[in-house]
Motif scaffolding. Structure first.
Motif, PDB file in Angstrom:
ATOM      1  N   ALA A  67       7.142  -7.158 -13.997  1.00  0.00           N
ATOM      2  CA  ALA A  67       6.501  -8.095 -13.062  1.00  0.00           C
ATOM      3  C   ALA A  67       7.189  -8.050 -11.699  1.00  0.00           C
ATOM      4  N   ALA A  68       8.526  -7.987 -11.680  1.00  0.00           N
ATOM      5  CA  ALA A  68       9.262  -7.918 -10.419  1.00  0.00           C
ATOM      6  C   ALA A  68       8.935  -6.622  -9.679  1.00  0.00           C
ATOM      7  N   GLU A  69       8.885  -5.515 -10.400  1.00  0.00           N
ATOM      8  CA  GLU A  69       8.544  -4.229  -9.786  1.00  0.00           C
ATOM      9  C   GLU A  69       7.132  -4.253  -9.215  1.00  0.00           C
ATOM     10  N   SER A  70       6.202  -4.841  -9.972  1.00  0.00           N
ATOM     11  CA  SER A  70       4.823  -4.948  -9.499  1.00  0.00           C
ATOM     12  C   SER A  70       4.750  -5.811  -8.245  1.00  0.00           C
ATOM     13  N   ALA A  71       5.467  -6.933  -8.240  1.00  0.00           N
ATOM     14  CA  ALA A  71       5.479  -7.814  -7.066  1.00  0.00           C
ATOM     15  C   ALA A  71       6.099  -7.089  -5.876  1.00  0.00           C
ATOM     16  N   ARG A  72       7.191  -6.329  -6.137  1.00  0.00           N
ATOM     17  CA  ARG A  72       7.839  -5.582  -5.059  1.00  0.00           C
ATOM     18  C   ARG A  72       6.876  -4.553  -4.463  1.00  0.00           C
ATOM     19  N   ARG A  73       6.142  -3.859  -5.340  1.00  0.00           N
ATOM     20  CA  ARG A  73       5.164  -2.878  -4.852  1.00  0.00           C
ATOM     21  C   ARG A  73       4.084  -3.551  -4.012  1.00  0.00           C
ATOM     22  N   GLU A  74       3.613  -4.703  -4.470  1.00  0.00           N
ATOM     23  CA  GLU A  74       2.576  -5.435  -3.731  1.00  0.00           C
ATOM     24  C   GLU A  74       3.093  -5.866  -2.358  1.00  0.00           C
ATOM     25  N   VAL A  75       4.327  -6.373  -2.298  1.00  0.00           N
ATOM     26  CA  VAL A  75       4.915  -6.815  -1.032  1.00  0.00           C
ATOM     27  C   VAL A  75       5.099  -5.614  -0.105  1.00  0.00           C
ATOM     28  N   ASP A  76       5.644  -4.503  -0.673  1.00  0.00           N
ATOM     29  CA  ASP A  76       5.823  -3.301   0.149  1.00  0.00           C
ATOM     30  C   ASP A  76       4.489  -2.806   0.693  1.00  0.00           C
ATOM     31  N   GLU A  77       3.466  -2.853  -0.129  1.00  0.00           N
ATOM     32  CA  GLU A  77       2.132  -2.420   0.308  1.00  0.00           C
ATOM     33  C   GLU A  77       1.609  -3.341   1.409  1.00  0.00           C
ATOM     34  N   ALA A  78       1.801  -4.647   1.247  1.00  0.00           N
ATOM     35  CA  ALA A  78       1.339  -5.595   2.265  1.00  0.00           C
ATOM     36  C   ALA A  78       2.111  -5.399   3.566  1.00  0.00           C
ATOM     37  N   VAL A  79       3.429  -5.178   3.444  1.00  0.00           N
ATOM     38  CA  VAL A  79       4.249  -4.942   4.641  1.00  0.00           C
ATOM     39  C   VAL A  79       3.800  -3.641   5.305  1.00  0.00           C
ATOM     40  N   GLY A  80       3.520  -2.628   4.493  1.00  0.00           N
ATOM     41  CA  GLY A  80       3.034  -1.357   5.031  1.00  0.00           C
ATOM     42  C   GLY A  80       1.726  -1.538   5.775  1.00  0.00           C
ATOM     43  N   GLN A  81       0.864  -2.381   5.265  1.00  0.00           N
ATOM     44  CA  GLN A  81      -0.416  -2.632   5.937  1.00  0.00           C
ATOM     45  C   GLN A  81      -0.212  -3.407   7.237  1.00  0.00           C
ATOM     46  N   LEU A  82       0.807  -4.271   7.266  1.00  0.00           N
ATOM     47  CA  LEU A  82       1.067  -5.057   8.483  1.00  0.00           C
ATOM     48  C   LEU A  82       1.910  -4.295   9.496  1.00  0.00           C
ATOM     49  N   ALA A  83       2.606  -3.248   9.085  1.00  0.00           N
ATOM     50  CA  ALA A  83       3.507  -2.526   9.994  1.00  0.00           C
ATOM     51  C   ALA A  83       2.739  -1.916  11.160  1.00  0.00           C
ATOM     52  N   GLY A  84       1.596  -1.327  10.897  1.00  0.00           N
ATOM     53  CA  GLY A  84       0.791  -0.711  11.972  1.00  0.00           C
ATOM     54  C   GLY A  84       0.357  -1.743  13.003  1.00  0.00           C
ATOM     55  N   PRO A  85      -0.279  -2.855  12.600  1.00  0.00           N
ATOM     56  CA  PRO A  85      -0.669  -3.853  13.594  1.00  0.00           C
ATOM     57  C   PRO A  85       0.517  -4.447  14.350  1.00  0.00           C
ATOM     58  N   ILE A  86       1.667  -4.580  13.680  1.00  0.00           N
ATOM     59  CA  ILE A  86       2.848  -5.124  14.362  1.00  0.00           C
ATOM     60  C   ILE A  86       3.323  -4.137  15.431  1.00  0.00           C
ATOM     61  N   ARG A  87       3.364  -2.851  15.100  1.00  0.00           N
ATOM     62  CA  ARG A  87       3.738  -1.832  16.091  1.00  0.00           C
ATOM     63  C   ARG A  87       2.780  -1.860  17.284  1.00  0.00           C
ATOM     64  N   ASP A  88       1.487  -1.953  16.948  1.00  0.00           N
ATOM     65  CA  ASP A  88       0.484  -2.012  18.027  1.00  0.00           C
ATOM     66  C   ASP A  88       0.711  -3.254  18.894  1.00  0.00           C
ATOM     67  N   GLY A  89       1.005  -4.375  18.273  1.00  0.00           N
ATOM     68  CA  GLY A  89       1.261  -5.614  19.019  1.00  0.00           C
ATOM     69  C   GLY A  89       2.473  -5.466  19.912  1.00  0.00           C
ATOM     70  N   ARG A  90       3.531  -4.821  19.417  1.00  0.00           N
ATOM     71  CA  ARG A  90       4.729  -4.585  20.234  1.00  0.00           C
ATOM     72  C   ARG A  90       4.398  -3.694  21.430  1.00  0.00           C
ATOM     73  N   ARG A  91       3.669  -2.627  21.144  1.00  0.00           N
ATOM     74  CA  ARG A  91       3.280  -1.704  22.213  1.00  0.00           C
ATOM     75  C   ARG A  91       2.478  -2.434  23.296  1.00  0.00           C
TER      76      ARG A  91
END
Length: 144
Positions: free
Chosen positions: A96-120
């Protein structure tokens, strides 16, 4: 007892045609034999009673032994079941912890692009703002 002796005297007379008296040695032997049979029956009964008590004692001990062995077996099975359940729970928690970690990493990965764009965009806005201030300062200097 005299009824028995009378019955024996009648039976001997009827079957064998011989008159037997109360003082006949045959009747004495019959009386002795009857007494010995009674004593033997009493001794056998006593032996049977002791044997029965022994068997009951052995059966009781066997029952207690079986009960203690069953308890030990049950306790061992319970301990093994508890250990297996704990291992299962730990594995489940890890999964369950590994699954939650994967979900969080995936969500962070999805947000990383928009955050970079926002910084730019923010950096470009600051550069544009700086250019606007510089242009305003140049315009002010040119009027002086």
């Amino acid at each position: 007892m005299s009824d028995k002796i009378e019955a024996i005297i009648k039976e001997v007379a009827a079957k064998h045609g011989i008159a037997v008296g109360r003082d006949d040695p045959i009747l004495i032997l019959q009386t002795i034999n009857e007494r010995l049979m009674q004593d033997s029956a009493a001794a056998q009964q006593e032996t049977l009673d002791r044997f029965k008590e022994e068997l009951e004692s052995i059966a009781h001990r066997w029952g207690e032994d079986a009960k203690s062995k069953a308890e030990r077996t049950l306790n061992a099975a319970l301990a093994a079941s508890k250990a297996a359940m704990m291992n299962g729970m730990q594995e489940g928690a890890k999964a369950a912890a590994e699954s939650a970690r994967r979900e969080v990493d995936e969500a962070v990965g999805q947000l990383a692009g928009p955050i970079r764009d926002g910084r730019r965009i923010a950096v470009m806005n600051m550069i544009a703002g700086g250019m606007a201030v510089l242009a305003a300062a140049l315009a002010l200097l040119s009027t002086l």
